[in-house]
Scaffold this active site. Structure first.
Site, short mmCIF file in Angstrom:
data_model
loop_
_atom_site.label_atom_id
_atom_site.label_comp_id
_atom_site.label_asym_id
_atom_site.label_seq_id
_atom_site.Cartn_x
_atom_site.Cartn_y
_atom_site.Cartn_z
N TYR A 22 11.83 -3.27 7.51
CA TYR A 22 12.46 -3.85 8.59
C TYR A 22 13.74 -3.61 9.08
O TYR A 22 13.85 -3.24 10.35
CB TYR A 22 12.18 -5.76 8.07
CG TYR A 22 10.43 -5.44 7.94
CD1 TYR A 22 10.62 -6.10 9.23
CD2 TYR A 22 9.85 -5.89 6.88
CE1 TYR A 22 8.78 -6.13 8.92
CE2 TYR A 22 8.73 -5.72 6.48
CZ TYR A 22 7.81 -6.73 8.11
OH TYR A 22 6.96 -6.70 8.64
N GLU A 40 3.53 -11.36 4.13
CA GLU A 40 3.38 -10.15 3.65
C GLU A 40 3.37 -10.34 2.01
O GLU A 40 2.45 -10.09 1.06
CB GLU A 40 3.97 -8.77 4.08
CG GLU A 40 3.65 -8.30 5.11
CD GLU A 40 4.34 -8.00 6.11
OE1 GLU A 40 5.09 -6.99 5.60
OE2 GLU A 40 3.60 -7.49 7.43
#
Length: 396
Positions: A98, A140
């Protein structure tokens, strides 16, 4: 969720960012893949990148998330986030990726918008990004924990079945002989293959067998042929041409949120087109196993009866339900097939307002079906869908 100061800034700049988001995402991917070519080779779908559909999906999700935060600053669009998180988990996305996305996305924003990106604007959009990223990381993490399977696992093809000229079913068993976790009807697995150029590309395929099938998993793969500037599906072509009984594939754990949930006593509608039939067959198998007694409307559209993959299973599982109504539409050769000629059309069908609907197929098909269901009084919250490939629903 979004601070009051950032709400004001994002609301003011959203039109400018939204107008440029296509250019921003194009430059973002170009920058990121230049710095990290392994991401394009082994994680991102090269076909979607070539066609530009992944850029459209990313642009749509960013715009939709930011718009939601502005309009509902104390709420989170969990349905959208869940769909993205399931896809990320099936690919093996990690929290460490990310910051890489953030670095190149913001560099692209500055490159496109220039001096309009003041410190205040950058801070507000940084808040938007990390709200979305941290939410996805949390979802997730939970999905990985629930899946239980340690990443990629080798599965041997124990049977290959030609369903149609362009659809093949593969039945697979784990090479290590270990236990197999269950899955929910409607879920998919990722399949990772090594292509001739060394790339390890990943694609998602719905589990088309019954959830109670024991140690054997089943996927049905349509061979994707390109055209009009769209490349051939390199993984589907590889699977059709090179994978036989005895071949070994790498599969992820099952993911996906297009699942039946608690549907006891609810009238259902399962609508599919083309290869979108795969999750619907698994759902019908589950409903038959559970003895679902409420009405179930089964709708499917295809090019012709010969192109209707898994039709025998489609009809057999529906036939086990006491209140199932089956309607098939074919663009050609419908005569004598028991189907109707043309495209799926629900306008003359009786659909109860409390129906819970599940849709899977090409986006234009799902848009039409959703519109017709809403016109019949079905609540939008009761209409669920799955998109194969980038989710362009938000990009329209």
């Amino acid at each position: 969720m979004l601070s009051e100061q950032s709400v004001t800034v994002v609301r003011a700049t959203l039109p400018v960012v939204g107008a440029a988001i296509g250019d921003i995402t194009e430059r973002f991917y170009r920058r990121m893949f230049t710095a990290h070519p392994e991401l394009l080779r082994d994680l991102f779908n090269r076909g979607n990148q070539a066609a530009g559909t992944q850029r459209q999906a990313l642009a749509g999700s960013i715009a939709a998330f930011a718009t939601h935060l502005v309009e509902h600053p104390d709420q989170r669009p969990d349905e959208m986030l869940s769909r993205i998180a399931h896809k990320h988990a099936s690919l093996g996305v990690t929290p460490e990726q990310y910051p890489i996305v953030r670095e190149h996305l913001f560099a692209a924003i500055v490159e496109v918008l220039g001096e309009a990106v003041t410190a205040e604007v950058a801070a507000a959009w940084d808040e938007v990004y990390w709200l979305m990223a941290n939410a996805l990381v949390a979802i997730e993490k939970r999905l990985y924990e629930e899946a239980g399977d340690p990443g990629w696992r080798q599965w041997e093809v124990v049977e290959r079945i030609a369903e149609t000229a362009d659809v093949v079913t593969f039945r697979l068993r784990p090479v290590d002989g270990g236990p197999v976790t269950g899955f929910r009807a409607g879920q998919y697995v990722s399949v990772r293959v090594e292509l001739p150029d060394g790339a390890r590309q990943i694609r998602q395929y719905s589990l088309s067998g019954a959830p109670g099938a024991g140690a054997v998993r089943q996927i049905s793969v349509k061979r994707v042929s390109g055209g009009a500037g769209t490349p051939d599906g390199e993984v589907s072509q590889h699977l059709h041409a090179r994978v036989e009984e005895g071949s070994v594939l790498e599969l992820s754990a099952p993911y996906g949120d297009l699942v039946l949930g608690d549907v006891a006593d609810r009238p259902l509608l399962l609508a599919s087109a083309g290869i979108g039939v795969t999750p619907m067959v698994a759902m019908l198998a589950q409903l038959a196993e559970d003895g679902h007694g409420a009405p179930v409307t089964v709708v499917h559209g295809d090019r012709s009866p010969a192109d209707h993959a898994l039709r025998a299973d489609h009809e057999a599982y529906a036939g086990k339900l006491p209140q199932a109504a089956v309607r098939f539409w074919y663009e050609t050769d419908a005569a004598g097939s028991g189907g109707r000629t043309g495209l799926v059309d629900l306008r003359e069908m009786d659909v109860p307002k409390d129906t819970r609907a599940y849709l899977c197929g090409p986006l234009p098909f799902m848009r039409v079906v959703r519109t017709q269901l809403i016109e019949k009084g079905v609540a939008p919250a009761d209409i669920h869908y799955e998109v194969f490939g980038p989710d362009l629903w938000l990009a329209q």
